[in-house]
Design an enzyme around this catalytic site. Sequence first.
Site, PDB file in Angstrom:
ATOM      1  N   GLY A   1      57.581  29.835  48.687  1.00 50.90           N
ATOM      2  CA  GLY A   1      57.299  29.633  50.097  1.00 50.90           C
ATOM      3  C   GLY A   1      57.710  28.250  50.530  1.00 50.90           C
TER       4      GLY A   1
ATOM      5  N   GLY B   1      56.039  25.550  48.197  1.00 48.61           N
ATOM      6  CA  GLY B   1      56.254  25.514  46.767  1.00 48.61           C
ATOM      7  C   GLY B   1      56.419  26.892  46.172  1.00 48.61           C
TER       8      GLY B   1
ATOM      9  N   LYS C   1      50.274  27.165  41.407  1.00 51.34           N
ATOM     10  CA  LYS C   1      51.188  26.834  42.508  1.00 51.34           C
ATOM     11  C   LYS C   1      51.798  25.471  42.261  1.00 51.34           C
ATOM     12  CE  LYS C   1      51.709  26.991  47.502  1.00 51.34           C
ATOM     13  NZ  LYS C   1      52.426  28.268  47.543  1.00 51.34           N
TER      14      LYS C   1
ATOM     15  N   ASP D   1      48.601  26.273  57.128  1.00 50.65           N
ATOM     16  CA  ASP D   1      49.611  27.195  56.600  1.00 50.65           C
ATOM     17  C   ASP D   1      49.077  28.622  56.625  1.00 50.65           C
ATOM     18  OD1 ASP D   1      52.118  27.822  55.510  1.00 50.65           O
ATOM     19  OD2 ASP D   1      51.357  27.759  53.468  1.00 50.65           O
TER      20      ASP D   1
END
Length: 624
Positions: free
Chosen positions: A343, A346, A362, A460
């Site tokens: 994304g 990351g 992540k 986000d």
Amino acid sequence: MLEQDLSALVAFRNATDASNLLGWSTQRDPCSWQGITCINATIGSSNGSVSEIRERVFKINLPGVGISGAVPAGVLGSLDELTVLSLRSNLLSGPLPGDLIKCRKLRSLVLQRNRFTGPITWDFQSWPRLVRVDLSYNTLNGSLPQSLEGLPRIKIFLVQNNSFTGKIPAIQRGSSIVDFSVANNSLSGQIPQTLAQLPPQDFSGNLDLCGRPLGFVCSAPVSPEPTPSRPAAPTQTKPGRRLSLGAILALVIGDVAFLAVLTTLFMLCYWHKQHKREISAASARSPKPKAEVSSSDDFTREFSSSDKSAEAQAGQLVFLKTSKNNFSLEDLLRASAEMMGQGSLGTSYRAVLEDGQMVAVKRIKGVELGSKEFEKRMAVFGEIEHQNLHVPRAYYFSKTEKLVVTEFIPMGSLAAQLHGGETQQSISLDWSMRLRIALGAARGIACLHESLGGQVVHGDIKSSNILLSRSMEARVADYGIAQMLGPGSESALGPVGYRAPELSATRKLTQQSDVYAFGVVLLEILTGKAPWRSNHSGEMLDLPRWVQSVVREEWTEEVFDQGILRFSEEEMVEMLQIALVCVATLPGDRPKMRNVVKMIEDVRNWGTGGEELSSEELKSMDRP
């Protein structure tokens, strides 16, 4: 009501069993019948003077009500004030009502998902105001009428999943078109140039179509009298047309050169395949590395490095307050892992530890915070606990690597369930599931906004950051990461399609921009459509603009995902209104998330304690 309108409705009722299914009784005003909308219209007398104002049928809107039978001929055409005819998702059969061409004010014709048969006999030029045609998912055949060419106001044209044949008319694409599809028919020939910019999927399932955008080049027409490339025998060649010695030599040399090229290509392909086999065999014989994350993106490089600098030595796996310290950095390094997705912030991996435990990792890119500030923010996020938040378990910070470790959620994200994706399990989301997911996500975001004195911003919010447990409980993930990025980063403004309009000027994430992004997620839940797509004129169109354009045309019920139309449309309309308030252009016009939660709870009278799951089967899905 005018007598001719009443007679038409009664004839339609008698032919389709609407009396029993819908309660259409002549003892009541037909304008109050389910699905019928009337307007007051002036009726002229024979000498041209206005005699009176009478009620006329303006809309017939009966989606998914179960009516069946054939629409009688010579009936609907008398409704000359009719602007909308929506009979989608019923069991209607027989030919299309040909007398509809008399309804010259018709703007929306929606007959998809019925059992209509036969050809289209209408002259579309009889409908100069027509903006929407949907005849998809019937068993219609014949050719598409040439009268479709030049319609001045058409925005939606859908005839997929029928049995149409012949060529596609050169429908004028126009800048205002919203949706188009002729997929899964038996159409043939070249796609008209006016439609060549549309997506390939709009034409798929027609094996004999060619040209852009399918990528199949249309073959040139064959000459009716082909000329032989060479004479069959010298005796049959006229003296004046005999090939010269130079021409014969050129042909021979050309043939030899062509064979040489083919031989070279064959040898190259053979060598390439043999080389790949040797590499694969060598790879199989070589020992595997301890951490298998991805052959192209190995996040263990920093850990396995021989760098002994102070920054590298300082890196360690730090567990947060909400997590049990039940594995070490070395355990994570030894884990086998695979990339789940990438994304704007990351890359995410699924890591399987040696004891069988699975976690999500992540790898964040673009972080410009120092270690102290990073640790401080992660500690803050670890303090926030809520059943609808995907709380981080641990983190790792070094000069070149920033990792966040969370619980692995096997059902994946809302985006994967709505739009398709690589998840271990897939469930068809019915309306109750979608409503429960929306409420859970809203509660999680509201908890964030109310934490730490109301200073937390997610930054986000998108459907791929709303993860789903086995019982379809929403868990909001990746909160606060966007604010760790540099101020000049585009990723710091949130994902395209979810960005509030003001961010292009202010470039500052706020709780109001979070509300906007959540409104887009609600629209995804309602429509089943992606948040950012190219329309059929090549223009990038975000989901709020598309929905608002459809609602302006008074097609509110048409925005909903086909998969949920059999459920409560009243609840869907309420949710649509909530979503549109959330995506208001001005930040001050958007509600706070705690008020959004209350509005969603009111849709089904849910209390603040949340809705109990509807079955023991769903409850048991969370058990190992």
